[in-house]
Design an enzyme around this catalytic site. Structure first.
Site, PDB file in Angstrom:
ATOM      1  N   ILE A  14       0.864  -1.192   0.000  1.00 44.87           N
ATOM      2  CA  ILE A  14       0.000   0.000   0.000  1.00 44.87           C
ATOM      3  C   ILE A  14       0.892   1.231   0.000  1.00 44.87           C
ATOM      4  O   ILE A  14       1.224   1.772   1.045  1.00 44.87           O
ATOM      5  CB  ILE A  14      -0.968   0.005   1.200  1.00 44.87           C
ATOM      6  CG1 ILE A  14      -1.835  -1.272   1.165  1.00 44.87           C
ATOM      7  CG2 ILE A  14      -1.875   1.258   1.155  1.00 44.87           C
ATOM      8  CD1 ILE A  14      -3.034  -1.246   2.077  1.00 44.87           C
ATOM      9  N   HIS A  15       1.332   1.639  -1.172  1.00 45.00           N
ATOM     10  CA  HIS A  15       2.224   2.785  -1.273  1.00 45.00           C
ATOM     11  C   HIS A  15       1.413   4.058  -1.510  1.00 45.00           C
ATOM     12  O   HIS A  15       0.182   4.032  -1.531  1.00 45.00           O
ATOM     13  CB  HIS A  15       3.295   2.552  -2.347  1.00 45.00           C
ATOM     14  CG  HIS A  15       2.758   2.213  -3.698  1.00 45.00           C
ATOM     15  ND1 HIS A  15       2.715   3.114  -4.723  1.00 45.00           N
ATOM     16  CD2 HIS A  15       2.233   1.071  -4.179  1.00 45.00           C
ATOM     17  CE1 HIS A  15       2.195   2.535  -5.792  1.00 45.00           C
ATOM     18  NE2 HIS A  15       1.890   1.290  -5.488  1.00 45.00           N
TER      19      HIS A  15
END
Lengths: 86, 559
Positions: A14-15
């Site tokens: 989850i960037h």
């Protein structure tokens, strides 16, 4: 409350980009409180930085909970979002 | 001439005057405010202004580099409004009566530290984003104007590290390369440089002195070197390199995305040899079709003690996921001979190349092998893994190694740990024994990869490290080339693939022969991929095959 689990397939996890898109998506679904948890840690999905600081990586499973509003529809939308972006 | 060494994060060579990035700076003051509510409103106004500015930057980035680049600034806009961040600022102002610029700065530091403390490089580098937005809001509060490059000619830009908003505001036509004292490979400066295709060198630290301002420098992003006032010889060498790189770049543009197919339609896979997970970048940049040899030794060489399963797992997983489903052949431990490691405590040998090395160590010390195999199979869930054993001489060795694989898979199944069912197992052919027995070995495995460096050394009885052997060491010796054909033919009889992962694979003088023999794969260093592709695409296999194969077997050549 409505919840589902999802295993991240994005190589970076989850960037910033999907986290930002997710916050945007949830903001548009007013009326529901959405949380994301990994193990013991749980954050309000509107909190962008806290969400990123969970450092959720590829292969890890997160639990998404939706509370309030049209839970069913919101959960479905968010699940579709995860499938498309993460 | 002064040489500064840093870490190259974007390749290329450029020369020009060194220019220090002008950062407009206000001094941060901290004081107690009388009207806390008014101060809070002052923050809200600056926050709105920052969001507006970022919107402009997003549109600029969209026009220059597309939606992906714009998204960064849209994310920054959201960070400006982040609930925890805003709550911290509110606390500082309303509860402690702190002035807005100090409150923003302190809240930024808290968030930046939280990112910096994360164990993943990508997330670590995000602390720069938080500092950037905090700096922007604080700057607006202090009435600071944004800085830039004030020069008529293009420059090599020097700075500590550039924030994302700074990088997008730069006039790109004025930049030939970057040198930063700080920074990381995932920093925005590095990303920007790679996108622009210009050299960047980071982490030069104190070596970068402001007195160098305006001096002529040459930067080499491949080696991470910055040369000030280069002498004639150095300049000539680097400029030659620059010309070569530009030529490669042209080749890249022509050949990237093209298949490795000969003129008459014969395809060969061109993969890459790598030594550590960071090399994946070069593989993708050069359009390698997969990884044909990932030397796992680096994991052992980088540690003071046996690397743990977890440590290995993370490294393998990273390569597999970074390669996004393309095949990755990981070679199990290959130490001994020219690669010695203290903690293995291997006894001194007179003839280490013929001694206790590679698979031999693994079979003698199964606990080391088992750890590696467990890490490999666990990582197999994240991509397309193939496992390859080095230094095979006998069929029983392969059977024993495969038995260990089965055992490890059984263990993982019992522990409920996921792994892929489709892991291919292959061997390197690098001993004459394995080449001669390749008909038998082909029944045991899924593929062969010929390690021509060792195969040549063992076949010709010529030490690789001995430079004095001169004409006795012939890399194109017919004995070696015939063995390659024998091995490939035997592989095909059993329906398995056969490749080369030694130096010879990249030897363009032999490409026609390799295609004629019918090799399925050549694994070469990333920079050799495109020249090789070019050679393959120029070849008419049907025209050359008969003669080359006849020459290989005739007694007239290579006498």
């Amino acid at each position: 409350m409505k919840s589902f689990e999802y295993t991240i397939t994005d190589p970076v996890g989850i960037h910033a980009r999907p986290a930002g898109l997710l916050v945007k998506e949830i903001k548009s679904l007013a009326g529901s409180a959405v949380t994301i948890s990994k193990g013991e840690k749980k954050v309000n999905a509107l909190k962008l930085m806290a969400l990123m600081q969970m450092g959720i990586k590829q292969g890890e499973t997160v639990k998404i909970e939706v509370e309030g509003g049209d839970e069913e529809a919101v959960a479905k939308k968010i699940e579709a979002f995860f499938k498309a972006n993460l | 001439m002064i040489t500064i060494q840093g870490k190259g994060v974007s390749t290329g060579v450029a020369s020009g005057p060194l220019y220090f990035y002008q950062r407009a700076q206000g001094t941060l003051r901290r004081y107690e405010v009388a009207d806390r509510e008014a101060e809070w409103l002052r923050f809200k106004e600056a926050q709105a202004k920052a969001i507006e500015q970022l919107g402009v930057l997003a549109e600029k980035a969209r026009a220059e580099a597309g939606d992906e680049a714009a998204m960064l600034f849209e994310t920054h806009q959201m960070m400006c409004e982040d609930l925890d961040y805003e709550e911290a600022i509110e606390g500082f102002i309303k509860e402690q009566g702190l002035n807005a610029e100090a409150a923003v700065t302190d809240a930024g530091v808290i968030q930046a530290e939280a990112f910096a403390a994360m164990d993943d490089d990508y997330f670590k580098a995000r602390s720069a984003d938080v500092k950037d937005i905090s700096g922007r809001i604080a700057g607006i509060l202090m009435g600071v104007v944004q800085g830039g490059i004030d020069s008529d000619v293009p420059v090599i830009l020097a700075s500590d590290d550039l924030a994302p908003s700074e990088t997008v505001q730069l006039d790109k036509s004025k930049i030939l390369g970057f040198v930063t004292s700080g920074g990381s490979g995932s920093s925005h400066t590095a990303i920007l440089a790679r996108t622009m295709g210009i050299p960047a060198i980071i982490g030069v630290g104190e070596q970068l002195k402001s007195e160098y301002r305006g001096r002529e420098v040459i930067v080499d992003g491949g080696t991470g070197t910055v040369v000030l006032d280069a002498d004639e010889e150095t300049r000539a060498r680097l400029m030659k390199k620059r010309a070569e790189i530009l030529k490669r770049q042209e080749l890249l543009n022509q050949l990237k995305g093209q298949p490795n197919v000969s003129k008459d339609g014969q395809e060969i896979r061109v993969y890459c040899n790598i030594g550590n997970p960071e090399d994946v970048h070069a593989v993708l940049e050069n359009d390698g079709g997969g990884i044909g040899l990932f030397r796992s030794e680096f994991l052992y060489l980088n540690c003071d003690d046996y690397p743990t399963e977890e440590y290995q797992f993370e490294a393998y997983k990273k390569v597999l996921s970074d390669m996004g489903g393309k095949e990755v052949v990981i070679r199990t431990l290959d130490i001994g001979a020219d690669k010695m490691i203290e903690y293995f405590q291997l006894p001194h040998e007179e003839n280490p190349a013929l001694g206790n090395r590679a698979l031999r160590i693994c079979l003698n010390r199964p606990e080391i092998f088992r750890t590696q195999l467990r890490a490999l199979y666990r990582a197999s869930a994240y991509g397309r893994l193939s496992i390859m054993f080095p230094m095979v001489a006998s069929v029983w060795e392969v059977r024993e190694a495969k038995k260990m694989c089965e055992q490890v898979k059984k263990e993982l199944t019992a522990e409920g740990i996921p792994f892929s069912d489709e892991v291919d197992v292959g061997i390197m052919i690098e001993t004459p024994a394995a080449a001669v027995l390749s008909d038998r070995l082909a029944k045991e495995v899924d593929f062969f990869s010929i390690g021509t460096n060792d195969l040549t050394q063992y076949t010709l009885a010529c030490d690789r490290q001995n430079n004095d052997l001169g004409r006795f060491f012939d890399a194109h010796h017919p004995a070696v080339l015939r063995l390659i054909k024998l091995v490939c033919d035997n592989a095909h009889k059993e329906g398995i693939w056969c490749g080369i992962c030694g130096e010879l694979g990249a030897d363009l003088e032999l490409t026609e022969l390799f295609l004629s023999i019918g090799l399925d794969e050549l694994s070469v260093s990333p920079r050799a991929v495109l020249p090789l592709r070019q050679k393959v695409r120029e070849t008419q296999v049907r025209v050359v095959r008969e003669k080359l194969l006849a020459d290989l077997m005739s007694d007239q050549t290579h006498l």
